[in-house]
Each structure stands twice: as C-alpha cells, then as structure tokens.
Design an enzyme around this catalytic site. Structure first.
Site, PDB file in Angstrom:
ATOM      1  N   GLU A   1      47.147  31.770  -2.005  1.00 33.50           N
ATOM      2  CA  GLU A   1      47.371  31.970  -0.470  1.00 33.50           C
ATOM      3  C   GLU A   1      45.841  31.721   0.025  1.00 33.50           C
ATOM      4  OE1 GLU A   1      48.884  35.834  -0.243  1.00 33.50           O
ATOM      5  OE2 GLU A   1      50.918  35.096  -0.590  1.00 33.50           O
TER       6      GLU A   1
ATOM      7  N   LYS B   1      42.894  31.701  -4.840  1.00 36.28           N
ATOM      8  CA  LYS B   1      43.200  33.021  -4.945  1.00 36.28           C
ATOM      9  C   LYS B   1      44.086  33.348  -6.265  1.00 36.28           C
ATOM     10  CE  LYS B   1      45.894  36.978  -2.614  1.00 36.28           C
ATOM     11  NZ  LYS B   1      46.837  37.158  -1.759  1.00 36.28           N
ATOM     12  N   GLN B   2      44.915  32.454  -6.680  1.00 37.58           N
ATOM     13  CA  GLN B   2      45.433  32.838  -7.813  1.00 37.58           C
ATOM     14  C   GLN B   2      46.163  31.419  -8.702  1.00 37.58           C
ATOM     15  OE1 GLN B   2      48.346  34.499  -4.721  1.00 37.58           O
ATOM     16  NE2 GLN B   2      49.668  34.331  -6.451  1.00 37.58           N
TER      17      GLN B   2
ATOM     18  N   TRP C   1      58.640  36.442  -4.718  1.00 35.42           N
ATOM     19  CA  TRP C   1      58.919  35.625  -5.919  1.00 35.42           C
ATOM     20  C   TRP C   1      58.410  36.192  -7.114  1.00 35.42           C
ATOM     21  CZ3 TRP C   1      54.929  31.952  -7.988  1.00 35.42           C
ATOM     22  CH2 TRP C   1      53.556  32.522  -8.008  1.00 35.42           C
ATOM     23  N   ASP C   2      57.764  37.265  -7.179  1.00 32.45           N
ATOM     24  CA  ASP C   2      57.022  38.194  -8.279  1.00 32.45           C
ATOM     25  C   ASP C   2      58.326  38.204  -9.296  1.00 32.45           C
ATOM     26  OD1 ASP C   2      55.653  38.477  -6.164  1.00 32.45           O
ATOM     27  OD2 ASP C   2      54.530  40.185  -6.751  1.00 32.45           O
TER      28      ASP C   2
HETATM   29  C1  BGC Z   1      50.231  37.279  -4.087  1.00 32.21           C
HETATM   30  C2  BGC Z   1      51.594  36.757  -3.819  1.00 32.21           C
HETATM   31  C3  BGC Z   1      52.499  37.953  -4.329  1.00 32.21           C
HETATM   32  C4  BGC Z   1      52.349  39.078  -3.674  1.00 32.21           C
HETATM   33  C5  BGC Z   1      53.080  40.092  -3.988  1.00 32.21           C
HETATM   34  C6  BGC Z   1      50.077  38.692  -3.137  1.00 32.21           C
HETATM   35  O1  BGC Z   1      48.794  39.135  -3.117  1.00 32.21           O
HETATM   36  O2  BGC Z   1      49.320  36.442  -3.308  1.00 32.21           O
HETATM   37  O3  BGC Z   1      51.798  35.653  -4.870  1.00 32.21           O
HETATM   38  O4  BGC Z   1      53.743  37.677  -4.352  1.00 32.21           O
HETATM   39  O5  BGC Z   1      50.810  39.541  -3.346  1.00 32.21           O
HETATM   40  O6  BGC Z   1      52.717  40.516  -5.385  1.00 32.21           O
END
Ligand code: BGC
Length: 800
Positions: A499, A608-609, A370-371
């Site tokens: 995550e 995490k984010q 999804w990035d």
């Molecule tokens: C993140 C995801 C991301 C992926 C690739 C992961 O560490 O939690 O949101 O899509 O990295 O960049």
C-alpha cells in the site's frame, strides 16, 4: 524497523506449554498493559467474541463483546467525492457486555487496580479453551477472600458464553454481588491512526424491549440504520448456604441482578452466569426469544457440561492442528497461542467472514479483507476443510454485490470489495481500497487451493466455477492488449498488496495472479461435467468463446523483468523511483503511514509489505531459485514491514533460498507479533493474518510444503535452534503427521487411505501404519549455534 515492545517478563508470564498468563500480580503491568491483556485473553468462537476484560468490569481499556457480522452503517462523508466512491461505511458493533460481576465486601468495592492483592494468577488455558483467574485479597478491614473465576465462550453453543465464579471468604463478611449486562458507549480512541475503527457518535442501539425475571434479564435492541435486531440475555445459578436477597433491575444502560449475602467464614459462594446473544434481520422479538431459548438450554446443560464439551472441541482441534516444536519451549508456547487464535477466529464462523482482528478488537472496523483468503485459508485447508469451505461459500454469497460493483465501475463480471462486512465496498480511500483489485485473484487462487487440498470438486462445480467465471470476465475487461507492449495484456491503475505504492500500472503481483485467475477459469469450464456446465451457463450466461479469450489474455499477460538488475519490477514505475532515505528516518517514524503524506511514500522505493515476494511464494513454480534470491536481495532492504502481513512471507522465501538466519528471525517476529506487541497496537486486536502467516512460515517455510500442482511436496529446512518440528496436515481426507529433525523427516499416515507425497524430489507412498523416514539430500542443519550467524555465506547481514 520491527521491534518487540513488550517482552513479557518471564517471572510474571512463565513459559507454559498449554497456557499463556500471569503467575503473579504486578500492579504496574496491570495498568500499563490493560489493553494488551484484553486482546491476549480474548475468547471467541468465530461467532461471539469477548475481550479479556477483568471479571469486575474494571480496570478496563476497551471492553468488547462482538458478534460476527453485527454492524451498523454510517454515511461516509468526503471533502471531495467522486463517482463510484462508496457512500456507506460499515462498523462492527460493540454489544452489551455481559461479563461484569461486581463485588462489594463490607461496603468496599473490589477493584484489582486498588485492592491489596495477596495472591494472583490469570491464565488462558489453551488445552481447555477457558480463561481462569485466581485472586486472594485483603480488604481494608482486613478480611481475606479468595475468588476463582473460569470464563468460556462456548465452541459448542455458539450463542453462549458462561462464567463460573466462586468466592471463599476466610472471615464472616457482608457481600453484594452485582452481575450486569451493560451497554457502554464505545470509548473514543486516543490516537490518530487510520487503521482504527471510527467511533460512532451517541447510542446506536435502540432499545426495543427487555424484561427481568428472577435471576434472569433479557434485552432487545435494533440498530438504527442497518436494522439488525439483537437479543441478549443473562441468567444465573447461585449456590450459597446463607440467605440471599436478590433484586433484578432493568437499567437505562442494561440490567443488573444484585445479590446480598451475609456469608460465614469458609463457606463458598458459587455463581454461574450464562449469557446468550442472537442477532439477525428478523423481528426483534424473535431474537429475544432465541436468546431466551439459548439460555434455557445452557442453564439446563450446566457449566460442567459446557466445560466438558469445550475441552472435547479444543482437543479435537489440537489433534489436527497442533504444531510441536522441540528445542525452544518459549516459542512453542507462542505458536500454540497463535494457533489457538486461528481456532477462535474460525471455529463457528459458518455464514460469516473472518475479520482482520477476528473477534478480539474493533481495529479495521471488523472488516473482512483478502487476509482471509491468502493468510488464513491455507491453515484451514490443511486443518479444518469444512471451515475453509464455509468461508469460501460466504464469499460466493457476496457475488451479487460484487457483480453490482463491477457494473457500477463500468466493468463486466464481478469485483469483490476490498473491505466489507455486508458484501458492499466499505473502503473510503480508493487508492488503498478499491484499487486493490488483486483481491479477486486472491479469492480465485484460494478457492483453487482449497479444492486441490480437500478434493472437494463439488464446491468447484457448484460455487467456485461461478466465482472464477465472473472474476475472469472482470480481468479481461479491466486490462487490454497494449500495442506499445507488443500486444501484451496490461492492467493499469491498480494497487498491489504493497500500500506504499498505489495506483500503479502493471503491478507484477496483480498481473501474475490475474493470469492464474484467467487460467483457472478457463480450466474449470473445461473440466466441469455436462450438467454442471449447463448450470454454470444458466447462472452466468457464459458464452462458448469466453474461455478462449481468457486463455489468450493469460498467455499474453505482461510480466516484466528488468534485465539490468535481474529482478521483477514491482510495477512499471517502481524501479525509476528514488530509494527512500532509510538512514535518516528515525525509528519512531515507523510505521511510515502515520508520519508521511501518502504521496511521499508513493514517489519512493519503499515498501509496506511483501508484494513481489508474495507473488513468488504464491506462484512458486513460476520462478527459478536464482530469481527468488535476486528479488529477495533487492526488495528485502526496502521493505519496512509496516504491515503485519509481511514478515511471515519474507520468512518463507528466506527459508526457500537458504537464508536460514533471516528465515528464523522473520519467523520469530511473525510469531511474536501479538504477544510481544511488535507493532505496538495489539491492544486493538490480534493480527489474524500474521497469525495465519505464522502457520504458513512453519508449514511452507520450515517444513517446505508446496502445493498447487496437484502434488504435495516437502523440502524440510529445520532451524538450527530447534531439535524437532512436527506438523499434522489433512490432505484429501487423509491425515498425515510430518516430523522433522536434523537427521531425518518421518511421514506418518494417521488416518485415511494411502497417499502419495514428494519428499525433496522423491515420490513416497504413504500407507497406514508404515512411517516413511527420509534423510535430507542436502544437509539441513548447517553448523551454527543457536541465534548465531548466517548459513549461506551470501546471506545479507542487515537485520531488521
Ligand atoms: C494491510 C492490508 C491488510 C489490512 C488488514 C493493512 O495494513 O496493508 O494488506 O489487508 O491491513 O489487515
């Protein structure tokens, strides 16, 4: 929790507005940062990417030549499998490396790791799109030589890369130049880190042929399982006034062209090396023929012409994308490197996706996430709409696999893979993979923004509507109207962007984005003209009653609010969890995912984010300012930013709610994520989402851009540390430049017809050649010295 690891020493890495590089030689740095430098100096055009390895092929940490979408499959083995787990992994492959030009002088092999270096500089030229290196060294026998190299990955000829190599000996010397194209087994990865690529065992490329002829070598391969054919080739143009003995050889691991020259002092030797790479499902011979044809064309054009076209293409990119910051030359340099990476990841991406590390490293196996839609598309929408369209069209082309995956999981519609190269789900860990169903809504959201910003209604009619219909069907099927929640539409067992909280019920982000997805689908069906609608019905079997059902689910979407805390709970159970013990978590235990079992994370309030805060940014108009502030205050202290996708979003929201110090600090973290190696893993590739997020923090954060309601709004908030921020934006075919200083914001329409924008709350008509200047209604730059304290007295003082 985030700390820069490498703040480049400025005497070695000088501030340079249009370049990034080392101005002198430092052997310790060379050894300690080989991998980082390979990422920092990587060149790519979005189709072909080459890591910034040394021209001699050594010292080297992780050589890499990648072709977007060129991958091998492997069986995924589970200790305990279950129904619906993907059984086939996909890994971007390392192609034979065509960069090495090894040099032996009087029997001494030149290697920077051991040579006596007298002068040295290496620079990624952001204006010309080339990597240059100048080296003067003294051999053990005391001979001095100067070598200048220029490397490019052509933006014009996407299959082609070239190196111009010029050696001037100051004494008479005997030289052996060995130019190679070499298949190297991927180096095993040293650390435990689930984010890294699996290293395939043994050779994965089966040789199908090859030939050498004069100064040219051509190789053919096929992958063992994905059956992709690869043709790669190199050719040379040598200029020397001395007799030269050349031998071209096919070797077990590739091919080499060796040139032996006894050169006189002061006489330059110029070697131009051209490389070409093609791959496809076609016959191997066709790929080899295609590589030959690209080489013929590149050699005929010659290096100066390739260079001139490279400069033109890069200049065109900067004209529509350069973000200028006055008041901090160092951050200007960092911003330009970031933007350059976005160009490198996307320029010739047509027909492919954008990997999480672009084509700069193998981390995350070259997968598309999804990035792209949430972090890179905004930049492309406003600077390269054709590329944005191509990237979305590539998603559209994955619909057959997405439909099949939905059926496999027992759902209607389509569900896109969390991570993939070929369109099939490649995530082996469902909790942080398949469960991230939000990717469907992210794609729907992104395509809607693309259509709004570009005005490309044809895309919506032809492709977008079909994605919207299939994803809306999926949401309606995934969720249900819960009697226990007054008939609200609930979506259970999903993972949101964060995550560290997996397989939860009613993730706020997911529900809000799904609501938008359902609404967009219903609206699209209504607005299509008769023919487009008929075609849509034909392709999807759309029934007349479906849009109303989507609207109903959207209207009754469960979007909880916790009255007691005054915040939006990240999911049903989040606020009931114990807050993570941050105080007793040692610094070296971050990122937590490398040091704690997932269950320890899942049962705690630790993030995490950006998750709910990301929803607040994406669906901005849905929230009042006070809500944004309360949510930020709640979630910010428990967010680790263990993902690089986080701080850029935090910066935008902090800007919006007036936490200008936080906004600035988070921006600096996002912008320097790679050049300062904040996460400690830049050697494995550049963090493309964070790089896109850096642009977002400039545009949506400091320039206060807001879109999504059919309007283009600005509410500029220039950091006190800067004196000006200037940003170009392409909107529905017009190009505007927004120039913000502490006194006023000036909007200039540089190309195209009149355009309406909204500055703060005032509607402004932009017409060609008439700049519109507006003063802020509230003072933008509070009285604050660079790098000093908070602006909003309520701004929390904890720093990350
Ligand atoms: C993140 C995801 C991301 C992926 C690739 C992961 O560490 O939690 O949101 O899509 O990295 O960049």
């Amino acid at each position: 929790m985030l700390r820069p690891r490498l703040t480049p020493p400025r005497d070695i890495f000088p501030v340079d507005p249009w370049g990034v590089g080392a101005a002198r030689f430092d052997r310790d740095l060379l050894q300690a940062y080989t991998g980082q430098a390979e990422t920092m100096f990587a060149l790519s055009n979005g189709y072909l990417g080459i890591r910034g390895t040394m021209d001699e092929g050594q010292p080297v940490e992780e050589p890499g030549t990648y072709l977007n979408g060129f991958y091998e499959t492997r069986p995924i083995t589970y200790g305990e499998s279950a129904y619906g787990f993907p059984d086939t992994g996909q890994s971007m492959l390392v192609c034979p490396d065509g960069t090495p030009i090894r040099l032996t002088v009087d029997d001494e092999i030149f290697n920077l790791a051991t040579a006596e270096v007298l002068e040295f500089s290496r620079r990624l030229d952001l204006a010309k799109g080339v990597l240059t290196r100048n080296t003067t060294w003294r051999t053990q026998r005391g001979r001095r030589l100067t070598l200048k190299t220029t490397r490019l990955v052509s933006l014009d000829m996407k299959h082609v890369a070239a190196i111009h190599w010029e050696l001037v000996p100051e004494d008479d010397v005997d030289l052996v130049i060995s130019s190679e194209i070499v298949e190297r087994a991927p180096l095993p990865l040293e650390d435990f880190d689930p984010r890294l690529a699996e290293t395939p065992e043994g050779s994965i490329l089966c040789t199908t042929g090859g030939s050498v002829d004069g100064l040219r070598a051509v190789l053919g391969f096929v992958t063992c399982r994905s059956r992709l054919a690869l043709g790669c080739a190199m050719d040379h143009v040598l200029e020397t006034s001395s007799p030269c003995e050349t031998v071209a050889e096919r070797k077990e691991t590739g091919a080499a062209v060796t040139m032996r020259i006894a050169e006189r002092a002061g006489v330059p030797i110029r070697l131009t090396k051209f490389m070409a790479y093609h791959y496809g499902l076609e016959d191997g011979d066709d790929m080899v023929a295609a590589a030959r044809a690209s080489l013929d064309k590149a050699v005929a054009r010659g290096f100066p012409a390739l260079l001139a076209r490279q400069e033109e293409n890069v200049a065109q990119f900067w004209a529509g994308a350069d973000v200028e910051v006055e008041g901090d030359p160092a951050i200007q340099q960092v911003i330009r490197w970031n933007l350059f990476q976005l160009m490198q990841a996307s320029f010739r991406v047509h027909g492919h996706g954008i990997g999480a590390r672009g084509l700069t490293g193998r981390s995350y196996e070259g997968h598309y996430f999804w990035d792209t839609e949430i972090y890179v598309l905004p930049f492309l929408n406003y600077t390269a709409p054709d590329t944005a369209r191509a990237v979305l069209k590539f998603r559209y082309d994955m619909l057959p696999q997405a439909r099949a995956r939905a059926r496999e999981l027992g759902h209607r519609g389509a569900t896109f893979p969390w991570r993939t190269i070929n369109g099939n789900e490649a995530s082996a860990y469902y909790a942080a993979g398949t469960a991230q169903y939000h990717i469907n809504a992210d794609i729907a959201y992104a395509l809607n923004r693309y259509v709004e910003v570009s005005g490309d209604d044809e895309f919506l009619a032809r492709y977008g509507a079909e994605i919207l219909v299939e994803t809306a069907r999926f949401w309606l099927d995934l969720g249900f109207f819960s009697a226990r929640r007054e008939g609200r539409f609930c979506i259970n067992a999903v993972t949101g962007p964060d995550e560290y909280n997996a397989v939860v019920d009613n993730n706020y982000f997911t529900n809000l984005m799904a609501q938008e997805n359902l609404r967009l689908a219903a609206k699209a069906v209504l607005t299509l003209d008769k023919d487009a609608r008929a075609a849509l019905v034909e392709r999807t079997g759309l029934a007349p009653e479906e849009p109303a059902a989507w609207s109903e689910a959207a209207d009754r979407m469960y979007l909880p609010y916790d009255e007691r805390l005054g915040v939006h709970p990240q999911d049903d159970s989040f606020l009931d969890k114990e807050v993570w013990d941050f105080e007793n978590t040692p610094e070296e235990n971050y990122p937590l995912l490398l040091n704690y079992h997932p269950l320890n994370l899942y049962r705690s309030q630790v993030i995490k984010q950006a998750d709910t805060l990301l929803a607040m940014f994406l669906m901005n108009g849905h929230f009042a300012d006070a809500e944004k502030k309360r949510d930020f205050d709640y979630y910010d202290p428990i967010t680790t930013h263990d993902s690089s996708l986080s701080v850029c979003i935090q910066s935008i929201i902090a800007s919006e709610i007036g936490y200008s110090r936080k906004a600035f600090d988070y921006f600096n973290f996002a912008a320097s994520m790679d050049l300062s190696d904040v996460g400690g893993n830049v050697k494995h590739g550049a963090h493309v989402a964070s790089i896109g997020g850096t642009w977002m923090a400039l545009a949506y954060g400091f320039a206060g851009l807001r879109d999504g309601s059919g309007e283009t709004r600005f509410r500029p908030r220039l950091p006190a540390e800067w004196t000006r921020l200037q940003i170009p934006l392409t909107i529905r075919g017009r190009r505007i430049r927004v120039s913000i200083d502490h006194e006023e914001t000036v909007y200039r329409l540089e190309a195209g017809d009149a355009l309406e924008i909204i500055h703060e709350d005032e509607t402004v008509q932009l017409t060609p050649a008439v700049p519109e200047a507006r003063r802020p209604t509230t003072k933008m730059a509070p009285d604050r010295k660079a790098g000093s304290g908070a602006v909003d007295p309520a701004e929390p003082d904890d720093s990350t």
